[in-house]
Design a protein around this motif. Structure first.
Motif, PDB file in Angstrom:
ATOM      1  N   LYS A   1     -15.857 -21.331 -13.134  1.00  0.00           N
ATOM      2  CA  LYS A   1     -15.926 -22.789 -13.039  1.00  0.00           C
ATOM      3  C   LYS A   1     -17.010 -23.196 -12.045  1.00  0.00           C
ATOM      4  CE  LYS A   1     -12.166 -22.818  -9.638  1.00  0.00           C
ATOM      5  NZ  LYS A   1     -10.777 -23.232  -9.369  1.00  0.00           N
ATOM      6  N   ARG A   2     -17.449 -24.438 -12.131  1.00  0.00           N
ATOM      7  CA  ARG A   2     -18.557 -24.912 -11.321  1.00  0.00           C
ATOM      8  C   ARG A   2     -18.266 -24.793  -9.824  1.00  0.00           C
ATOM      9  NH1 ARG A   2     -21.676 -30.691 -12.400  1.00  0.00           N
ATOM     10  NH2 ARG A   2     -23.716 -30.029 -11.634  1.00  0.00           N
ATOM     11  N   PHE A   3     -19.269 -24.406  -9.079  1.00  0.00           N
ATOM     12  CA  PHE A   3     -19.187 -24.229  -7.627  1.00  0.00           C
ATOM     13  C   PHE A   3     -18.214 -23.108  -7.235  1.00  0.00           C
ATOM     14  CE2 PHE A   3     -20.530 -28.722  -8.109  1.00  0.00           C
ATOM     15  CZ  PHE A   3     -21.786 -28.600  -7.525  1.00  0.00           C
ATOM     16  N   SER A   4     -18.098 -22.123  -8.114  1.00  0.00           N
ATOM     17  CA  SER A   4     -17.316 -20.915  -7.833  1.00  0.00           C
ATOM     18  C   SER A   4     -18.032 -19.727  -8.467  1.00  0.00           C
ATOM     19  CB  SER A   4     -15.897 -21.016  -8.408  1.00  0.00           C
ATOM     20  OG  SER A   4     -15.191 -22.107  -7.860  1.00  0.00           O
ATOM     21  N   TYR A   5     -17.700 -18.536  -7.996  1.00  0.00           N
ATOM     22  CA  TYR A   5     -18.301 -17.349  -8.627  1.00  0.00           C
ATOM     23  C   TYR A   5     -17.491 -16.100  -8.306  1.00  0.00           C
ATOM     24  CZ  TYR A   5     -20.512 -16.488  -3.989  1.00  0.00           C
ATOM     25  OH  TYR A   5     -20.754 -16.277  -2.649  1.00  0.00           O
ATOM     26  N   TYR A   6     -17.744 -15.046  -9.114  1.00  0.00           N
ATOM     27  CA  TYR A   6     -17.212 -13.706  -8.862  1.00  0.00           C
ATOM     28  C   TYR A   6     -18.346 -12.828  -8.324  1.00  0.00           C
ATOM     29  CZ  TYR A   6     -13.271 -15.016 -11.908  1.00  0.00           C
ATOM     30  OH  TYR A   6     -12.189 -15.633 -12.475  1.00  0.00           O
ATOM     31  N   ALA A   7     -18.025 -11.984  -7.338  1.00  0.00           N
ATOM     32  CA  ALA A   7     -19.017 -11.065  -6.775  1.00  0.00           C
ATOM     33  C   ALA A   7     -18.306  -9.844  -6.202  1.00  0.00           C
ATOM     34  CB  ALA A   7     -19.844 -11.764  -5.701  1.00  0.00           C
ATOM     35  N   ASP A   8     -19.072  -8.900  -5.671  1.00  0.00           N
ATOM     36  CA  ASP A   8     -18.562  -7.681  -5.034  1.00  0.00           C
ATOM     37  C   ASP A   8     -17.575  -6.917  -5.924  1.00  0.00           C
ATOM     38  OD1 ASP A   8     -20.059  -8.348  -2.832  1.00  0.00           O
ATOM     39  OD2 ASP A   8     -18.364  -8.986  -1.589  1.00  0.00           O
ATOM     40  N   PRO A   9     -17.987  -6.521  -7.131  1.00  0.00           N
ATOM     41  CA  PRO A   9     -17.036  -5.865  -8.038  1.00  0.00           C
ATOM     42  C   PRO A   9     -16.780  -4.396  -7.695  1.00  0.00           C
ATOM     43  CG  PRO A   9     -19.213  -5.925  -9.036  1.00  0.00           C
ATOM     44  CD  PRO A   9     -19.324  -6.673  -7.731  1.00  0.00           C
ATOM     45  N   PHE A  10     -15.496  -4.041  -7.624  1.00  0.00           N
ATOM     46  CA  PHE A  10     -15.073  -2.649  -7.477  1.00  0.00           C
ATOM     47  C   PHE A  10     -14.146  -2.324  -8.652  1.00  0.00           C
ATOM     48  CE2 PHE A  10     -16.667  -3.351  -3.308  1.00  0.00           C
ATOM     49  CZ  PHE A  10     -17.027  -2.104  -2.819  1.00  0.00           C
ATOM     50  N   PRO A  11     -14.598  -1.463  -9.579  1.00  0.00           N
ATOM     51  CA  PRO A  11     -13.813  -1.173 -10.790  1.00  0.00           C
ATOM     52  C   PRO A  11     -12.817  -0.047 -10.571  1.00  0.00           C
ATOM     53  CG  PRO A  11     -15.924  -0.061 -10.921  1.00  0.00           C
ATOM     54  CD  PRO A  11     -15.918  -0.806  -9.599  1.00  0.00           C
ATOM     55  N   TYR A  12     -11.747  -0.067 -11.377  1.00  0.00           N
ATOM     56  CA  TYR A  12     -10.771   1.018 -11.341  1.00  0.00           C
ATOM     57  C   TYR A  12     -10.113   1.143 -12.713  1.00  0.00           C
ATOM     58  CZ  TYR A  12      -7.708   4.402  -9.124  1.00  0.00           C
ATOM     59  OH  TYR A  12      -7.086   5.566  -8.765  1.00  0.00           O
ATOM     60  N   LEU A  13     -10.077   2.382 -13.230  1.00  0.00           N
ATOM     61  CA  LEU A  13      -9.406   2.665 -14.504  1.00  0.00           C
ATOM     62  C   LEU A  13      -8.001   3.164 -14.220  1.00  0.00           C
ATOM     63  CD1 LEU A  13     -12.285   4.497 -16.419  1.00  0.00           C
ATOM     64  CD2 LEU A  13     -11.327   2.259 -16.978  1.00  0.00           C
ATOM     65  N   TYR A  14      -6.997   2.525 -14.837  1.00  0.00           N
ATOM     66  CA  TYR A  14      -5.613   2.902 -14.590  1.00  0.00           C
ATOM     67  C   TYR A  14      -4.787   2.631 -15.839  1.00  0.00           C
ATOM     68  CZ  TYR A  14      -0.972   3.004 -12.377  1.00  0.00           C
ATOM     69  OH  TYR A  14       0.336   3.295 -12.048  1.00  0.00           O
ATOM     70  N   LYS A  15      -4.143   3.679 -16.342  1.00  0.00           N
ATOM     71  CA  LYS A  15      -3.304   3.585 -17.541  1.00  0.00           C
ATOM     72  C   LYS A  15      -4.043   2.893 -18.692  1.00  0.00           C
ATOM     73  CE  LYS A  15       1.158   3.674 -15.143  1.00  0.00           C
ATOM     74  NZ  LYS A  15       2.467   2.978 -14.910  1.00  0.00           N
ATOM     75  N   GLU A  16      -5.275   3.348 -18.906  1.00  0.00           N
ATOM     76  CA  GLU A  16      -6.135   2.873 -19.985  1.00  0.00           C
ATOM     77  C   GLU A  16      -6.556   1.417 -19.839  1.00  0.00           C
ATOM     78  OE1 GLU A  16      -4.306   3.719 -23.726  1.00  0.00           O
ATOM     79  OE2 GLU A  16      -4.366   5.897 -23.440  1.00  0.00           O
ATOM     80  N   ASN A  17      -6.312   0.842 -18.687  1.00  0.00           N
ATOM     81  CA  ASN A  17      -6.769  -0.524 -18.408  1.00  0.00           C
ATOM     82  C   ASN A  17      -7.959  -0.485 -17.457  1.00  0.00           C
ATOM     83  OD1 ASN A  17      -4.748  -1.880 -19.930  1.00  0.00           O
ATOM     84  ND2 ASN A  17      -3.290  -1.583 -18.264  1.00  0.00           N
ATOM     85  N   PHE A  18      -8.886  -1.413 -17.672  1.00  0.00           N
ATOM     86  CA  PHE A  18     -10.089  -1.508 -16.851  1.00  0.00           C
ATOM     87  C   PHE A  18      -9.924  -2.695 -15.906  1.00  0.00           C
ATOM     88  CE2 PHE A  18     -14.531  -2.736 -16.032  1.00  0.00           C
ATOM     89  CZ  PHE A  18     -15.078  -1.504 -15.681  1.00  0.00           C
ATOM     90  N   TYR A  19      -9.812  -2.390 -14.609  1.00  0.00           N
ATOM     91  CA  TYR A  19      -9.597  -3.434 -13.607  1.00  0.00           C
ATOM     92  C   TYR A  19     -10.866  -3.634 -12.783  1.00  0.00           C
ATOM     93  CZ  TYR A  19      -4.590  -2.835 -14.577  1.00  0.00           C
ATOM     94  OH  TYR A  19      -3.365  -2.769 -15.180  1.00  0.00           O
ATOM     95  N   LEU A  20     -11.122  -4.884 -12.437  1.00  0.00           N
ATOM     96  CA  LEU A  20     -12.187  -5.219 -11.510  1.00  0.00           C
ATOM     97  C   LEU A  20     -11.585  -5.967 -10.328  1.00  0.00           C
ATOM     98  CD1 LEU A  20     -15.125  -6.516 -13.773  1.00  0.00           C
ATOM     99  CD2 LEU A  20     -15.029  -4.368 -12.484  1.00  0.00           C
TER     100      LEU A  20
END
Length: 325
Positions: free
Chosen positions: A56-75
């Motif tokens: 949404k406007r004036f917001s953002y995602y940054a600093d991603p650290f990924p992890y795979l767990y039980k076939e799910n991809f988490y950020l």
């Protein structure tokens, strides 16, 4: 002397203008790549990148650290909002092939700014180490119910601004790489190290701290990785602008008395048509590489957000001083 004064005035005016009439927006990109890919100084702009949906406007995602767990991809990401100028830590369950967010969980959020959520596992336990430099401490949190519920396990470092702390296990020691605010050197230029034999013991500062002073390759930019039996440390190039590029340093010597590294590659987004203004975090999980990149948006609304935030802070301070009946 006259030219120096003019140059100083221009820089100050530019800084004030950008702060009040523009803002940076980061987003997270996903590609299929292994760590060795970074050593080739790749031009990411030429690749097919899967991006997360625009925030949404004036917001953002940054600093991603990924992890795979039980076939799910988490950020695990910083979720930043300009209205309060604070970052929260969220866990995004993502479809890595499309970038679609399946589920969003908010993990850490209060008046503290959170960022850089380094995630790790040890002895079947999950841990997260978010940056909380405004509290002047670095804390280790343990998962009670992964990935949603966490409890504070231990303060690893205290009484200092610990920025973008990156923990790595090597030669029977845990090593924390971080930068801190300096009174004598430029911002983002001092690399510090602390070490401990285990996560539950106290961490000791490296005797050579700061082990490096260089704004172009000190501030951590993601997990340290091993490729062909060599250690590599991603770092931010902040020599001209914050988070402008990523450089990869090969760690030559790491022990309790010495630290030596050398730069071997650089990663830039300058040729990308949209997110061309910077890149400052890169990590790997399974067959995927994730990173963040930024663009600058010019908007007259930014100054009104700044005014709103200042009035909100003044009002909250006033309410806090009111006598309790």
């Amino acid at each position: 002397m006259f030219h120096k004064v003019i140059s100083y005035i221009v820089r100050k005016f530019k800084k004030i203008f950008l702060r009040n009439f523009s803002y940076e927006v980061w987003n997270v990109g996903i590609i299929k790549a292994n760590p060795g890919f970074l050593l080739q100084s790749p031009d990411l702009a030429k690749l097919q990148i899967t991006w997360l949906p625009t925030h949404k406007r004036f917001s953002y995602y940054a600093d991603p650290f990924p992890y795979l767990y039980k076939e799910n991809f988490y950020l695990f990401v910083e979720d930043f909002n300009y209205y309060n100028k604070r970052g929260a830590i969220c866990c995004l369950q993502v479809d890595a092939s499309s970038g679609n967010i399946v589920k969003k969980r908010e993990i850490f959020k209060n008046d503290t700014h959170y960022s850089y959520p380094l995630i790790l596992s040890e002895n079947n336990n999950f841990y997260i180490i978010p940056e909380t430099s405004s509290l002047k401490e670095l804390s280790l949190y343990k998962a009670v119910d992964f990935p949603e519920i966490w409890e504070k396990e231990k303060i690893l470092l205290r009484n200092k601004d610990v920025i973008d702390a990156t923990l790595f296990y090597y030669e029977n020691y845990y090593w924390i790489f971080y930068t801190t605010r300096s009174k004598i050197h430029p911002q983002d230029s001092e690399l510090h190290i602390a070490f401990s034999s285990n996560l539950q013991s106290s961490f000791k500062e490296h005797p050579a701290n700061p082990v490096k002073v260089d704004s172009s390759s000190s501030r951590p930019a993601g997990n340290i990785f091993i490729h062909k039996n060599k250690l590599y440390r991603p770092a931010q190039d902040c020599s001209r602008n914050y988070g402008e590029n990523i450089v990869v340093n090969e760690i030559i010597t790491l022990n309790k008395t010495e630290y030596i590294e050398k730069q071997v590659s650089k990663v830039s987004m300058k040729n990308h048509p949209y997110y061309k203004d910077g890149i400052h975090t890169v990590n790997f999980a399974g067959e995927y590489m994730v990173f963040d990149a930024k663009k600058r948006i010019y908007s007259p609304l930014r100054i009104f957000i700044n005014i709103y935030r200042k009035f909100r802070r003044i009002f909250r301070a006033f309410v806090a001083r009111l006598p309790i009946p």
